[in-house]
Structure formats: structure tokens, C-alpha cells
Design a protein around this motif. Structure first.
Motif, PDB file in Angstrom:
ATOM      1  N   LEU A  38       0.394  -1.047   0.018  1.00 19.65           N
ATOM      2  CA  LEU A  38      -0.006  -0.159   0.720  1.00 19.65           C
ATOM      3  C   LEU A  38       0.875   0.753  -0.157  1.00 19.65           C
ATOM      4  CD1 LEU A  38      -2.558   0.233  -0.184  1.00 19.65           C
ATOM      5  CD2 LEU A  38      -2.938   0.732   2.277  1.00 19.65           C
ATOM      6  N   LYS A  39       1.808   1.391   0.690  1.00 27.11           N
ATOM      7  CA  LYS A  39       2.923   2.454   0.611  1.00 27.11           C
ATOM      8  C   LYS A  39       4.080   2.390   0.007  1.00 27.11           C
ATOM      9  CE  LYS A  39       1.067   4.258   5.040  1.00 27.11           C
ATOM     10  NZ  LYS A  39       1.650   4.592   6.908  1.00 27.11           N
ATOM     11  N   THR A  40       3.913   1.157  -0.469  1.00 27.86           N
ATOM     12  CA  THR A  40       5.269   1.111  -1.476  1.00 27.86           C
ATOM     13  C   THR A  40       5.302   2.320  -2.331  1.00 27.86           C
ATOM     14  OG1 THR A  40       5.752  -1.182  -0.786  1.00 27.86           O
ATOM     15  CG2 THR A  40       6.180   0.023  -3.151  1.00 27.86           C
ATOM     16  N   PRO A  41       4.744   2.651  -3.417  1.00 24.70           N
ATOM     17  CA  PRO A  41       4.638   3.364  -4.157  1.00 24.70           C
ATOM     18  C   PRO A  41       5.335   5.029  -3.519  1.00 24.70           C
ATOM     19  CG  PRO A  41       2.584   3.012  -4.615  1.00 24.70           C
ATOM     20  CD  PRO A  41       3.351   2.148  -3.403  1.00 24.70           C
ATOM     21  N   GLU A  42       4.806   5.187  -2.255  1.00 24.96           N
ATOM     22  CA  GLU A  42       5.738   6.430  -1.686  1.00 24.96           C
ATOM     23  C   GLU A  42       6.480   6.275  -1.632  1.00 24.96           C
ATOM     24  OE1 GLU A  42       4.410  10.013   1.660  1.00 24.96           O
ATOM     25  OE2 GLU A  42       3.030   8.046   1.135  1.00 24.96           O
ATOM     26  N   ARG A  43       6.524   5.086  -1.131  1.00 22.11           N
ATOM     27  CA  ARG A  43       8.563   5.064  -0.377  1.00 22.11           C
ATOM     28  C   ARG A  43       9.797   4.892  -1.206  1.00 22.11           C
ATOM     29  NH1 ARG A  43       5.799   0.627   2.441  1.00 22.11           N
ATOM     30  NH2 ARG A  43       5.074   0.968   4.569  1.00 22.11           N
ATOM     31  N   ALA A  44       8.545   4.234  -2.300  1.00 25.68           N
ATOM     32  CA  ALA A  44       9.665   4.748  -3.517  1.00 25.68           C
ATOM     33  C   ALA A  44       9.912   5.482  -4.339  1.00 25.68           C
ATOM     34  CB  ALA A  44       9.247   3.661  -4.605  1.00 25.68           C
ATOM     35  N   ALA A  45       9.243   6.371  -4.377  1.00 29.41           N
ATOM     36  CA  ALA A  45       9.385   8.200  -5.173  1.00 29.41           C
ATOM     37  C   ALA A  45       9.745   8.454  -3.735  1.00 29.41           C
ATOM     38  CB  ALA A  45       7.771   7.772  -5.112  1.00 29.41           C
ATOM     39  N   LYS A  46      10.011   8.158  -2.558  1.00 34.21           N
ATOM     40  CA  LYS A  46      11.282   9.010  -1.605  1.00 34.21           C
ATOM     41  C   LYS A  46      12.582   8.777  -1.753  1.00 34.21           C
ATOM     42  CE  LYS A  46       7.643  10.740   1.575  1.00 34.21           C
ATOM     43  NZ  LYS A  46       6.796  10.708   3.147  1.00 34.21           N
ATOM     44  N   ALA A  47      12.610   7.337  -2.061  1.00 30.62           N
ATOM     45  CA  ALA A  47      13.841   6.146  -2.396  1.00 30.62           C
ATOM     46  C   ALA A  47      14.432   7.082  -4.138  1.00 30.62           C
ATOM     47  CB  ALA A  47      14.148   4.903  -2.255  1.00 30.62           C
ATOM     48  N   MET A  48      13.983   7.635  -4.787  1.00 28.70           N
ATOM     49  CA  MET A  48      14.298   7.841  -6.316  1.00 28.70           C
ATOM     50  C   MET A  48      14.506   9.607  -5.567  1.00 28.70           C
ATOM     51  SD  MET A  48      14.639   4.925  -7.780  1.00 28.70           S
ATOM     52  CE  MET A  48      15.456   6.172  -9.558  1.00 28.70           C
ATOM     53  N   GLN A  49      13.987   9.909  -5.362  1.00 32.47           N
ATOM     54  CA  GLN A  49      15.001  10.609  -4.931  1.00 32.47           C
ATOM     55  C   GLN A  49      16.028  11.484  -4.138  1.00 32.47           C
ATOM     56  OE1 GLN A  49      11.474  14.921  -4.508  1.00 32.47           O
ATOM     57  NE2 GLN A  49      10.004  13.238  -4.398  1.00 32.47           N
ATOM     58  N   PHE A  50      16.067  10.455  -2.739  1.00 35.52           N
ATOM     59  CA  PHE A  50      17.388  11.112  -2.288  1.00 35.52           C
ATOM     60  C   PHE A  50      17.917  10.075  -3.356  1.00 35.52           C
ATOM     61  CE2 PHE A  50      19.947   8.303   0.584  1.00 35.52           C
ATOM     62  CZ  PHE A  50      20.354   8.882   1.232  1.00 35.52           C
ATOM     63  N   LEU A  51      18.110   8.978  -4.349  1.00 36.22           N
ATOM     64  CA  LEU A  51      19.260   8.130  -4.666  1.00 36.22           C
ATOM     65  C   LEU A  51      19.563   9.282  -5.956  1.00 36.22           C
ATOM     66  CD1 LEU A  51      18.107   4.779  -4.520  1.00 36.22           C
ATOM     67  CD2 LEU A  51      19.729   6.078  -3.211  1.00 36.22           C
ATOM     68  N   THR A  52      18.963  10.103  -6.149  1.00 39.91           N
ATOM     69  CA  THR A  52      19.289  11.061  -7.654  1.00 39.91           C
ATOM     70  C   THR A  52      19.641  12.764  -7.003  1.00 39.91           C
ATOM     71  OG1 THR A  52      17.024  11.160  -8.007  1.00 39.91           O
ATOM     72  CG2 THR A  52      18.098   9.454  -9.453  1.00 39.91           C
ATOM     73  N   GLN A  53      20.269  12.650  -5.295  1.00 41.38           N
ATOM     74  CA  GLN A  53      19.721  14.175  -5.053  1.00 41.38           C
ATOM     75  C   GLN A  53      20.740  14.211  -5.590  1.00 41.38           C
ATOM     76  OE1 GLN A  53      20.608  14.069  -1.217  1.00 41.38           O
ATOM     77  NE2 GLN A  53      20.773  11.442  -1.106  1.00 41.38           N
ATOM     78  N   GLY A  54      21.689  14.399  -6.897  1.00 39.13           N
ATOM     79  CA  GLY A  54      23.032  14.648  -6.811  1.00 39.13           C
ATOM     80  C   GLY A  54      23.002  15.142  -8.367  1.00 39.13           C
ATOM     81  N   TYR A  55      21.768  15.895  -8.281  1.00 34.75           N
ATOM     82  CA  TYR A  55      20.781  16.834  -9.763  1.00 34.75           C
ATOM     83  C   TYR A  55      20.403  18.058  -9.376  1.00 34.75           C
ATOM     84  CZ  TYR A  55      20.267  12.757 -12.716  1.00 34.75           C
ATOM     85  OH  TYR A  55      20.274  11.731 -14.042  1.00 34.75           O
TER      86      TYR A  55
END
Length: 199
Positions: A38-55
Motif C-alpha cells: 500500500l505505501k510502497t509507491p510513496e516509499r519508492a518515490a522518496k527513495a528515488m529522490q534520495f538516490l538522485t539528489q546529486g542533480y
């Protein structure tokens, strides 16, 4: 007091990426309303933002913020810098270690800044070859040392989990500028990053 982790994310980006992850999970055949998902899409969205914060980060500015005039002109090495990145071809992780050396030319840089710039460039969709080049050129162009060297050793999940499925393979990339283009300086650097100096 219980542990609390504070993270800030762009709400609009989180919502947009969340909806896309929800659609992808559904298209793959999973029940997006299942309790564990249920909460995986939100967790994944936040994880991807963290993992690409170098931009959103400026590696050159990080270096410039900790440059100090100094007459030291021998080799400075920071080795075994952990790195974690995402392969731009499959968006699967690759991870390993970076080894960086430079020979000052009137200025040194705070040692913690070298791992910081590794993170800036690693926290983007990358290929190991470009990651090596990005780190090398940032140090060379910003610090303007007599020479700079970067070696990265990494394992790629796109080779380990899928495709050829070679779990023990590693990839090494390197780049050299200035004094490190001389064989004797390069050899000293490679010897030092390979040595166990604790013995």
C-alpha cells in the motif's frame, strides 16, 4: 525520546512519481491495495529522490567552499571511498569504492570534500565511466592541482541479478591528469591504493 528521521521531499514530485510507481507495480501484476504494498509507491518515490539528489548539488561549489592556501606539494590520497549509484541503463544499483589522489598546486581541500563530490556525482543516473570522468574533471578544473587521479572499482547489479548473472565480476575504471600521466607518479599512486599500510 524515540528516534525520528527528518527528510524533506518535493511534495509535487513525490506525488507524481508515486502515481507512476503505483501504475508500474500494478502493470507487473501485483495488488497495489495489498497491505504490504500500500505505501510502497510513496516509499519508492522518496527513495528515488534520495538516490538522485546529486542533480540538485554543485560539486565545484563544495570544493570551493573548503579550499585553503598551502605550500604542501606532495601526493594526497583518499582511498576506499564507498559509493552507491544507479545504472542509467536498467536503474539497478552499482556500488564499490573510489580512490582519489591529487598533487596540490598552492591549495589543498578539506579531506571530507572528496567523498562529498563522489556522492554528488554518484547520486545521479550514471555509468561508471562517466562517474569516473565527472569526479576527475571537477577536481582538476576547480582545484587546479599539479595532477589528479581517480580509480573506481564497482560491482553492478545489472550484471549480477540479470543478464549474464556473473555475481563475482567487478569493473575498474580510471582517469589521470597532469603529473599522474607520468608513469612513475601513476605507479606510486596505484601501489599506495593497493597497499595495506596498517601492517
Amino acid at each position: 525520546m524515540p528516534y525520528r528521521q527528518f527528510e524533506e521531499y518535493n511534495i509535487q514530485v513525490t506525488d507524481e512519481v508515486k502515481s507512476k510507481f503505483k501504475a508500474i507495480i500494478s502493470d507487473l501484476g501485483e495488488d497495489v491495495n495489498r497491505e504490504g504494498i500500500l505505501k510502497t509507491p510513496e516509499r519508492a518515490a522518496k527513495a528515488m529522490q534520495f538516490l538522485t539528489q546529486g542533480y540538485d548539488q554543485d560539486a565545484a561549489a563544495i570544493l570551493k567552499g573548503a579550499m585553503f592556501a598551502e605550500s604542501y606539494d606532495d601526493m594526497v590520497i583518499v582511498k576506499n571511498i564507498e559509493l552507491y549509484s544507479l545504472c542509467e541503463h536498467h536503474m539497478l544499483p552499482f556500488f564499490g569504492k573510489a580512490h582519489i589522489a591529487y598533487i596540490p598546486n598552492g591549495h589543498i581541500v578539506g579531506l571530507s570534500k572528496l567523498p562529498r563530490i563522489v556522492d554528488v556525482f554518484a547520486r545521479r543516473l550514471q555509468v561508471q565511466e562517466r562517474l569516473t570522468h565527472d569526479i576527475l574533471e571537477c577536481i582538476n578544473n576547480t582545484l587546479k592541482p599539479q595532477g589528479v587521479a581517480v580509480v573506481i572499482e564497482a560491482s553492478h547489479m545489472c550484471m549480477m541479478m540479470r543478464g549474464v548473472q556473473k555475481q563475482n565480476s567487478t569493473t575498474t575504471t580510471s582517469g589521470f591528469r597532469g603529473q599522474f600521466e607520468k608513469i612513475e607518479t601513476r605507479t606510486e599512486f596505484l601501489r599506495l591504493i593497493s597497499a595495506d599500510l596498517s601492517n
